[in-house]
Design a protein around this motif. Structure first.
Motif, PDB file in Angstrom:
ATOM      1  N   GLU A 206      29.669  36.403  31.885  1.00 11.73           N
ATOM      2  CA  GLU A 206      29.560  37.089  33.175  1.00 11.73           C
ATOM      3  C   GLU A 206      30.917  37.670  33.561  1.00 11.73           C
ATOM      4  O   GLU A 206      31.888  37.579  32.810  1.00 11.73           O
ATOM      5  N   PHE A 207      30.963  38.209  34.759  1.00 11.00           N
ATOM      6  CA  PHE A 207      32.231  38.657  35.328  1.00 11.00           C
ATOM      7  C   PHE A 207      32.216  38.367  36.832  1.00 11.00           C
ATOM      8  O   PHE A 207      31.154  38.209  37.430  1.00 11.00           O
ATOM      9  N   SER A 208      33.388  38.240  37.404  1.00 10.07           N
ATOM     10  CA  SER A 208      33.504  38.017  38.852  1.00 10.07           C
ATOM     11  C   SER A 208      33.987  39.300  39.515  1.00 10.07           C
ATOM     12  O   SER A 208      34.820  40.030  38.961  1.00 10.07           O
ATOM     13  N   LEU A 209      33.455  39.550  40.709  1.00 10.56           N
ATOM     14  CA  LEU A 209      33.782  40.767  41.453  1.00 10.56           C
ATOM     15  C   LEU A 209      34.437  40.369  42.775  1.00 10.56           C
ATOM     16  O   LEU A 209      33.858  39.602  43.550  1.00 10.56           O
ATOM     17  N   HIS A 210      35.647  40.859  43.022  1.00  8.33           N
ATOM     18  CA  HIS A 210      36.366  40.558  44.259  1.00  8.33           C
ATOM     19  C   HIS A 210      36.620  41.861  45.007  1.00  8.33           C
ATOM     20  O   HIS A 210      37.147  42.825  44.422  1.00  8.33           O
ATOM     21  N   VAL A 211      36.248  41.890  46.279  1.00 11.80           N
ATOM     22  CA  VAL A 211      36.437  43.078  47.119  1.00 11.80           C
ATOM     23  C   VAL A 211      37.404  42.705  48.235  1.00 11.80           C
ATOM     24  O   VAL A 211      37.176  41.742  48.979  1.00 11.80           O
ATOM     25  N   ILE A 212      38.483  43.486  48.364  1.00 11.64           N
ATOM     26  CA  ILE A 212      39.551  43.146  49.308  1.00 11.64           C
ATOM     27  C   ILE A 212      39.812  44.323  50.230  1.00 11.64           C
ATOM     28  O   ILE A 212      40.036  45.452  49.783  1.00 11.64           O
ATOM     29  N   TYR A 213      39.748  44.044  51.553  1.00 11.61           N
ATOM     30  CA  TYR A 213      40.114  45.051  52.551  1.00 11.61           C
ATOM     31  C   TYR A 213      40.928  44.365  53.633  1.00 11.61           C
ATOM     32  O   TYR A 213      40.422  43.492  54.346  1.00 11.61           O
ATOM     33  N   SER A 214      42.187  44.761  53.749  1.00  2.00           N
ATOM     34  CA  SER A 214      43.088  44.139  54.726  1.00  2.00           C
ATOM     35  C   SER A 214      43.081  42.629  54.494  1.00  2.00           C
ATOM     36  O   SER A 214      43.366  42.172  53.400  1.00  2.00           O
ATOM     37  N   ASP A 215      42.723  41.836  55.506  1.00  2.00           N
ATOM     38  CA  ASP A 215      42.696  40.388  55.331  1.00  2.00           C
ATOM     39  C   ASP A 215      41.293  39.872  55.030  1.00  2.00           C
ATOM     40  O   ASP A 215      41.056  38.666  55.018  1.00  2.00           O
ATOM     41  N   GLU A 216      40.352  40.791  54.779  1.00  2.00           N
ATOM     42  CA  GLU A 216      38.994  40.403  54.395  1.00  2.00           C
ATOM     43  C   GLU A 216      38.889  40.357  52.876  1.00  2.00           C
ATOM     44  O   GLU A 216      39.233  41.317  52.189  1.00  2.00           O
ATOM     45  N   VAL A 217      38.393  39.253  52.360  1.00  2.00           N
ATOM     46  CA  VAL A 217      38.199  39.098  50.917  1.00  2.00           C
ATOM     47  C   VAL A 217      36.783  38.594  50.673  1.00  2.00           C
ATOM     48  O   VAL A 217      36.380  37.561  51.218  1.00  2.00           O
ATOM     49  N   GLU A 218      36.038  39.341  49.868  1.00  2.00           N
ATOM     50  CA  GLU A 218      34.699  38.931  49.471  1.00  2.00           C
ATOM     51  C   GLU A 218      34.703  38.680  47.966  1.00  2.00           C
ATOM     52  O   GLU A 218      35.083  39.556  47.187  1.00  2.00           O
ATOM     53  N   SER A 219      34.294  37.493  47.571  1.00  2.19           N
ATOM     54  CA  SER A 219      34.276  37.139  46.152  1.00  2.19           C
ATOM     55  C   SER A 219      32.851  36.848  45.708  1.00  2.19           C
ATOM     56  O   SER A 219      32.155  36.023  46.324  1.00  2.19           O
ATOM     57  N   PHE A 220      32.429  37.520  44.655  1.00  8.77           N
ATOM     58  CA  PHE A 220      31.105  37.308  44.073  1.00  8.77           C
ATOM     59  C   PHE A 220      31.319  36.785  42.657  1.00  8.77           C
ATOM     60  O   PHE A 220      31.584  37.539  41.721  1.00  8.77           O
ATOM     61  N   GLU A 221      31.255  35.467  42.550  1.00 10.30           N
ATOM     62  CA  GLU A 221      31.647  34.791  41.319  1.00 10.30           C
ATOM     63  C   GLU A 221      30.529  34.821  40.285  1.00 10.30           C
ATOM     64  O   GLU A 221      29.359  34.641  40.601  1.00 10.30           O
ATOM     65  N   LYS A 222      30.923  35.053  39.029  1.00  9.55           N
ATOM     66  CA  LYS A 222      30.067  34.872  37.861  1.00  9.55           C
ATOM     67  C   LYS A 222      28.750  35.632  37.979  1.00  9.55           C
ATOM     68  O   LYS A 222      27.661  35.060  37.918  1.00  9.55           O
ATOM     69  N   VAL A 223      28.850  36.939  38.184  1.00 11.87           N
ATOM     70  CA  VAL A 223      27.669  37.798  38.262  1.00 11.87           C
ATOM     71  C   VAL A 223      27.427  38.441  36.897  1.00 11.87           C
ATOM     72  O   VAL A 223      28.317  38.488  36.035  1.00 11.87           O
ATOM     73  N   SER A 224      26.204  38.925  36.694  1.00 11.43           N
ATOM     74  CA  SER A 224      25.849  39.469  35.389  1.00 11.43           C
ATOM     75  C   SER A 224      25.161  40.818  35.538  1.00 11.43           C
ATOM     76  O   SER A 224      24.880  41.283  36.649  1.00 11.43           O
ATOM     77  N   LEU A 225      24.877  41.416  34.401  1.00 11.79           N
ATOM     78  CA  LEU A 225      24.124  42.674  34.354  1.00 11.79           C
ATOM     79  C   LEU A 225      22.675  42.425  33.968  1.00 11.79           C
ATOM     80  O   LEU A 225      21.959  43.352  33.593  1.00 11.79           O
TER      81      LEU A 225
END
Length: 570
Positions: A206-225
């Motif tokens: 899998e892969f992990s997707l991290h989205v960062i804006y200013s002090d906001e961090v969203e992490s979507f761990e171990k996602v797949s296709l």
């Protein structure tokens, strides 16, 4: 009727008295306007502080970019400064505003766009890293079927990697039954490993997707296709508040998902910043953007979005004085009958004749107009600027309701955070504007800046005071919400008596709070229900009709002291 089949003692509860009726809130405001970020369709968002607004909608907009359309943030600030406690906000964006996207960065495999348009999206950073959610060792092999120690986390369609002695084989799962995993191709070599500390491991890719804006961090761990897996990237990232993620490929072969997205040979991590987001321009703003579209529940925009909200009781579109928008807002309030509109007058219309020209566009008891614009400090430009009064007045409505009650006219109240007025009107000018229904804000020596008017824009003298109309909105909504239990009850004398007791107790409390005239409850209101209000045809057609009359208090708008000279002989 309950059934009694076995001998015994039965204890049952039943309701015989009136049901307490709670009053609805009258101090919740609704604002519509331009903002840096935020959803442009759907449900208005609850905001409980200026900091909460900035977290969800961004900071102040510049005058050079948006001119008279930039006042939403200032209005919300003024609302809370003047005593407001909660409001709902709906963002409007110019039609030429653009979403930020990941053009040129893994865009052939993943489409990543911001949730809503604006240049804010150009600051969103995305980081993709290699990951694995599960691993196990193989105990037994039968053709392409492998009995493993634990098949938890393995799903049909997943890409897996078998590591043994530093060599890696990639494969794809066909099916999973119990602890037996069937692969698309047979693994080469001796894959069985029953050791306590295994050296041969089958793991998911899998892969992990991290989205960062200013002090906001969203992490979507171990996602797949893999669309069949609960970790499919579109499913997991669907809860993001910052971006929309769409997979443009699926795992149909044995390629590692990270390699599919980032490219074969990329070392364990790829990062990039979204681009192409724009705030749009003033030329892209039209009255229809504020009036909104009815695209169905949950997808409405502008004013129409507040149809789905039954909490708001005060409405404003700060700084937008287009007649089409304001008339649409007034119509919205009239149609729902549960809210009141606060309208601004164009800043350039300062002369009495010009103000009257704008005021004459309206004739409704569900709105009030306020003038002039107010001088407040602008944190963006570090100087005083003039802002429309609607946000400040909405805060005063809320403050007055919470401290005195909705029956108190929201006038003769000090404006907090206001250091000056765009125009200083005198008594002679107010003598013309006040009877016409224009509420002026005036500065008095030693008394600060105060709201000095409490009239609606109605030509009907029964509804000329703001507090009277808002009191009736409060009564109507409270009775409607508190008597829902009556629907489908047997329409007989017992029900009529319960309804009368319920409303009588509620109105008695309102009278004791000082909202109704009269030295007794009998003088303050009456309730008529029964054969005098309903015919047999009404009853046969399922109608229960209750007639309620109340005597609202009116403000002492003109205080007259008549003084004469008393002579000694009198």
């Amino acid at each position: 009727m309950a059934e009694y089949l076995s001998p015994g003692v039965y204890v049952e509860e039943f309701e015989s008295g009136s049901k307490p009726l709670d009053g609805v809130s009258t101090s919740t405001a609704g604002f519509i306007g331009l903002a840096q970020r935020g959803a442009v369709e759907g449900l208005p968002l609850l905001i409980t502080s200026p900091a909460d607004f900035q977290r969800n909608f961004g900071s102040y907009l510049s005058e050079s970019a948006f001119g008279s359309y930039r006042y939403l943030a200032y209005a919300v600030d003024q609302f809370f400064t003047n005593g407001g406690s909660r409001c709902y906000v709906m963002r409007v964006a110019p039609s030429d505003a653009q979403l930020a996207t990941n053009v040129g960065s893994v865009s052939e495999k993943l489409s990543i766009t911001t949730k809503n348009p604006g240049a804010w999206g150009n600051l969103v950073k995305v980081v993709i890293t290699d990951a694995s959610k599960a691993k196990t060792q193989i105990y037994e092999v039968t053709d392409k079927r492998y009995r493993v120690k634990n098949a938890g986390g393995f799903y049909a369609g997943d890409v897996v990697a078998f590591n043994a002695g530093g060599e890696t084989q990639y494969n794809r799962i066909v099916s999973v039954q119990g602890n037996v995993i069937e692969l698309a191709d047979e693994l080469s070599g001796n894959v069985v490993d029953e050791a306590l500390l295994p050296t041969k491991v089958l793991s998911t890719c899998e892969f992990s997707l991290h989205v960062i804006y200013s002090d906001e961090v969203e992490s979507f761990e171990k996602v797949s296709l893999n669309p069949e897996a609960p970790t499919y990237v579109e499913k997991v990232a669907g809860r993001s508040n910052l971006v929309n993620v769409r997979a443009l490929v699926t795992s149909t072969d044995a390629t590692h998902p990270f390699d599919s997205v980032a490219g074969i040979g990329t070392e364990g991590k790829v990062e990039f910043v979204l681009a192409g987001g724009t705030d749009g321009s003033v030329s892209g703003i039209a009255a229809s953007d504020f009036m909104g579209e009815d695209r169905g529940p949950g997808r409405r925009t502008g004013i129409q979005a507040f149809i789905d909200n039954d909490v708001v009781s005060i409405m404003a579109i700060p700084g937008v004085t287009d007649a089409n928008v304001q008339l649409s807002l007034v119509a919205h309030c009239e149609n729902l009958g549960s809210r009141f509109a606060i309208l601004d007058i164009p800043r350039e219309k300062t002369k009495v004749a010009d103000v009257m020209t704008h005021r004459n566009l309206f004739d409704s008891s569900y709105c009030a107009l306020y003038n002039p614009w107010l001088s407040v400090f602008d944190p963006l430009d570090k100087r005083n600027i003039f802002v429309p009064p609607s946000g400040t007045i909405a805060g005063i409505y809320s403050r007055s309701d919470n401290s005195r009650g909705v029956q108190k006219a929201p006038a003769n109240e000090v404006l907090r955070g206001v250091v000056g007025l765009d125009v200083q009107y005198n008594k002679g000018e107010q003598d013309i504007l006040n009877p016409a229904g224009v509420n002026l804000i005036r500065s008095f020596t030693g008394q600060g800046i105060r709201v000095w008017g409490a009239r609606t824009a109605s030509s009907n003298t029964l509804w000329k005071y703001v507090n009277v109309r808002r009191l009736f909105i409060f009564l109507e909504e409270s009775i409607k919400g508190g008597t829902n239990w009556v629907v489908f009850e047997p329409n007989n004398e017992q029900l009529w008596a319960r309804v009368q007791r319920t409303i009588d107790a509620f109105l008695t409390r309102i009278w004791r709070d000082g909202a109704l005239m009269g030295s007794s409850a009998g003088e303050a209101f009456y309730i008529d229900i029964g054969r005098s209000t309903m015919t047999q045809d009404d009853i046969d057609n399922g109608r229960l009709i209750c007639v309620i009359g109340v005597a609202p208090v009116k403000p002492a708008e003109f205080v007259v002291f008549r003084i004469t000279q008393k002579t000694g002989s009198e």
